[in-house]
Write an enzyme that holds these catalytic residues in place. Sequence first.
Site, PDB file in Angstrom:
ATOM      1  N   HIS A 124       0.883  -1.168   0.000  1.00  9.52           N
ATOM      2  CA  HIS A 124       0.000   0.000   0.000  1.00  9.52           C
ATOM      3  C   HIS A 124       0.917   1.214   0.000  1.00  9.52           C
ATOM      4  O   HIS A 124       1.358   1.692   1.052  1.00  9.52           O
ATOM      5  CB  HIS A 124      -0.891   0.012   1.246  1.00  9.52           C
ATOM      6  CG  HIS A 124      -1.980  -1.004   1.234  1.00  9.52           C
ATOM      7  ND1 HIS A 124      -2.932  -1.071   0.237  1.00  9.52           N
ATOM      8  CD2 HIS A 124      -2.279  -2.005   2.094  1.00  9.52           C
ATOM      9  CE1 HIS A 124      -3.771  -2.071   0.484  1.00  9.52           C
ATOM     10  NE2 HIS A 124      -3.400  -2.656   1.595  1.00  9.52           N
ATOM     11  N   TYR A 157      21.125   1.968  29.456  1.00  6.85           N
ATOM     12  CA  TYR A 157      21.057   2.983  30.486  1.00  6.85           C
ATOM     13  C   TYR A 157      21.923   4.165  30.055  1.00  6.85           C
ATOM     14  O   TYR A 157      22.903   4.009  29.322  1.00  6.85           O
ATOM     15  CB  TYR A 157      21.546   2.446  31.826  1.00  6.85           C
ATOM     16  CG  TYR A 157      20.603   1.452  32.466  1.00  6.85           C
ATOM     17  CD1 TYR A 157      20.935   0.105  32.521  1.00  6.85           C
ATOM     18  CD2 TYR A 157      19.393   1.866  33.001  1.00  6.85           C
ATOM     19  CE1 TYR A 157      20.083  -0.820  33.105  1.00  6.85           C
ATOM     20  CE2 TYR A 157      18.522   0.956  33.585  1.00  6.85           C
ATOM     21  CZ  TYR A 157      18.864  -0.392  33.630  1.00  6.85           C
ATOM     22  OH  TYR A 157      18.005  -1.290  34.200  1.00  6.85           O
ATOM     23  N   ASN A 204      24.183   5.923  31.488  1.00 12.63           N
ATOM     24  CA  ASN A 204      25.611   5.875  31.785  1.00 12.63           C
ATOM     25  C   ASN A 204      26.347   4.774  31.022  1.00 12.63           C
ATOM     26  O   ASN A 204      27.551   4.604  31.194  1.00 12.63           O
ATOM     27  CB  ASN A 204      25.858   5.739  33.292  1.00 12.63           C
ATOM     28  CG  ASN A 204      25.210   4.501  33.886  1.00 12.63           C
ATOM     29  OD1 ASN A 204      24.604   3.711  33.168  1.00 12.63           O
ATOM     30  ND2 ASN A 204      25.331   4.332  35.190  1.00 12.63           N
TER      31      ASN A 204
END
Length: 398
Positions: A224, A276, A278
Amino acid sequence: MYKMKIDNLDLKQIADSGQCFRWKNTGENEYTVVAFDRALRIKQDGNEFELDCDEADWNNIWKSYLDMDTDYAGIAKLIADGDDAHLKEAYAYGSGVRILRQDLWEMIVTFMISQNNNIKRITNSVDLLCRRCGHKIDGSAEGEELYTFPKPLEVPDEVFDDRSMGFGYRAPYLKEIYEYGANNPDWLDNLRKMSYDEAMESLLTRKGIGKKVANCICLFGLHHVDAFPIDTHVKQLLDKYYSDGFDFERYKGVAGIIQRGVIEGMKVLLVKPQTYMNLSGESVAEVMNFYKLDPDEEMIVIFDDISLEPGRIRIRKKGSAGGHNGIKNIIAMTGTQSFSRIKVGVGEKPQGWDLADHVLGRFSSEDRAKVEEAIGHAMDAAVLMMQGETDKAMNIYN
């Protein structure tokens, strides 16, 4: 070996376009393509192609797969005759991209895996799934080991519980879609008969399929070509370059084909680490290595800075981490601190607050307006920096 000329087709551009995850680069301008339980080796020299298939397989499988019946020259003329300078620039960069006509089931599962994921991890998860549950394809070259994509009923439940597959939080959604596909064998055929709106409505009833993934399935699995997947990065481009709205009416029927990730003629990767904060360097180093990029020359890191007032930004060509653990990890993982960066001020933490609560919390309505304006400045600054105008960006925004 089947040879032919094809215009508006670039193998590398398609392989890098994010619509297919089982194309393997096997040499200069050479790829092995796996689709529909078959393997095709294809080599490009300009607009001349060599395919290791016979004429019957070309007509029955690969001609449709490479979308040979779509008038890409006509789309090029439509863009050229328009007055959208940004779209012309984008097309000039990615004029060899075609929307492949791929296996619907593979697209459903693959784009569910793709959510909040990166290309390397997606490719790895798809490869592991095929190796573990698919069937070896006849005619695989020695050491090649190509596999079919697992269909409903071919994946045991324990696969979804295996963390080494890399599915993460998507595992229960994938397990459910495999169960649904097994219990509703007519669903795929019904999707193929539906209009775009009907297919979107049906796909959105399944857990783990949001609007963007549903649009990707409609575009790449159902062809589509009015489907227009919009993620955060595409939305930012639309907001920046099409504040009055994109001309969907002019490009009706081909909107999904002309969408590209290009800014001012430059191909851009906007990367949001999924680690994360850090440990951001782990994701950054992975991207640098995968795309063979030089962090000193081809990377701009944008991050929050509590030493700057909300609404301020500061640009630096290089420097230390300055106490920011995410930057510290990026320096450690890339082995350099000579990369460009844009700091976006979020203000100092209130007295008595935990730092994490401050940087992860919500802005006041006043500060939010300032930060949103700063993000716009950071976007403009980044474009200047990509154009080699870092000094100019510093003079304007610092």
